[in-house]
Design a protein around this motif. Structure first.
Motif, PDB file in Angstrom:
ATOM      1  N   GLY A 166       5.337  -7.768   4.558  1.00 57.15           N
ATOM      2  CA  GLY A 166       6.790  -7.163   4.106  1.00 57.15           C
ATOM      3  C   GLY A 166       7.950  -7.910   4.760  1.00 57.15           C
ATOM      4  O   GLY A 166       7.947  -9.126   4.966  1.00 57.15           O
ATOM      5  N   LYS A 174       7.002   1.231  -2.591  1.00 56.61           N
ATOM      6  CA  LYS A 174       6.466   0.922  -3.689  1.00 56.61           C
ATOM      7  C   LYS A 174       5.528   1.839  -4.191  1.00 56.61           C
ATOM      8  O   LYS A 174       4.412   2.207  -3.524  1.00 56.61           O
ATOM      9  N   PRO A 175       5.673   2.416  -5.262  1.00 53.98           N
ATOM     10  CA  PRO A 175       4.825   3.724  -5.617  1.00 53.98           C
ATOM     11  C   PRO A 175       3.358   3.691  -5.666  1.00 53.98           C
ATOM     12  O   PRO A 175       2.660   4.360  -5.131  1.00 53.98           O
ATOM     13  N   LEU A 211       1.434   1.273  -3.809  1.00 54.28           N
ATOM     14  CA  LEU A 211       0.854   1.061  -2.804  1.00 54.28           C
ATOM     15  C   LEU A 211       1.100   2.232  -1.509  1.00 54.28           C
ATOM     16  O   LEU A 211       0.551   2.435  -0.835  1.00 54.28           O
ATOM     17  N   ARG A 212       2.292   3.078  -1.845  1.00 51.92           N
ATOM     18  CA  ARG A 212       2.680   4.062  -0.995  1.00 51.92           C
ATOM     19  C   ARG A 212       1.807   5.115  -1.063  1.00 51.92           C
ATOM     20  O   ARG A 212       1.331   5.638   0.181  1.00 51.92           O
ATOM     21  N   ASN A 272      13.089   8.623  -3.817  1.00 46.42           N
ATOM     22  CA  ASN A 272      11.723   8.397  -4.017  1.00 46.42           C
ATOM     23  C   ASN A 272      11.095   8.605  -2.496  1.00 46.42           C
ATOM     24  O   ASN A 272      11.763   8.267  -1.594  1.00 46.42           O
ATOM     25  N   ILE A 284       6.679   2.191   3.289  1.00 46.42           N
ATOM     26  CA  ILE A 284       6.304   1.810   1.872  1.00 46.42           C
ATOM     27  C   ILE A 284       6.850   2.594   0.768  1.00 46.42           C
ATOM     28  O   ILE A 284       6.964   3.707   0.882  1.00 46.42           O
ATOM     29  N   ASP A 330       5.225  -4.558   1.541  1.00 42.57           N
ATOM     30  CA  ASP A 330       5.066  -4.717   0.123  1.00 42.57           C
ATOM     31  C   ASP A 330       3.508  -5.306  -0.348  1.00 42.57           C
ATOM     32  O   ASP A 330       3.014  -5.257  -1.421  1.00 42.57           O
ATOM     33  N   ASN A 331       2.715  -5.056   0.877  1.00 45.90           N
ATOM     34  CA  ASN A 331       1.501  -5.546   0.971  1.00 45.90           C
ATOM     35  C   ASN A 331       0.651  -4.933   1.965  1.00 45.90           C
ATOM     36  O   ASN A 331       1.146  -5.207   3.091  1.00 45.90           O
TER      37      ASN A 331
END
Length: 148
Positions: free
Chosen positions: A111, A90-91, A93-94, A51, A88, A134-135
């Motif tokens: 994170g 996370k789809p 957020l990325r 990914n 990053i 993650d944020n």
């Protein structure tokens, strides 16, 4: 409250009934919060079969006064800048980070720490510390997309 009590009973039951020490459930925390400025526009990379990941650098500053504060109230102010690598995966957020984070943006990143190794272009093995975000909280007033 009932949930917490039930969880505690479950933990005790698992600890006492298990003869295999690897089954003992133990809680641990790996959390990081960084508040600072982005050092470069994010880049998105994708290794074949994996990914994509959005990556950017971020600076945090530590400031302190040196010298005797009583004799010289102003003192000498010293500053240390620490650079961090933020990744990053996370789809959602990325993609948002890639589009809206830009050099100079003030952001809060939450994170976990990740330690790894890589081989550089000169075939030298290097250590790398990365914040797996993650944020992200955008704190700059001038948020614009890359296309604007």
């Amino acid at each position: 409250m009932l949930r917490n009590g039930a969880a505690q009973v479950f933990r005790q039951l698992v600890r006492h009934q298990s003869t295999d020490t690897s089954l003992i459930l133990e809680r641990s925390i790996n959390r990081v919060q960084l508040l600072g400025r982005v050092g470069q526009d994010p880049v998105m990379r994708q290794v074949e079969g994996r990914n994509p990941v959005t990556i950017f650098s971020m600076a945090t500053n530590e400031m302190w006064r040196s010298g005797d504060v009583e004799t010289s109230p102003a003192g000498d102010v010293s500053q240390k800048t620490t650079w961090h690598r933020v990744s990053i995966f996370k789809p959602g957020l990325r993609d948002v980070a890639y589009q809206y984070v830009k050099k100079g943006s003030r952001v809060l990143v939450e994170g976990k720490l990740d330690y790894g190794e890589y081989v550089d272009k000169n075939n030298v093995r290097r250590q790398a510390t990365t914040i797996i975000a993650d944020n992200i909280v955008f704190l700059s007033d001038n948020i614009r997309g890359k296309d604007q």
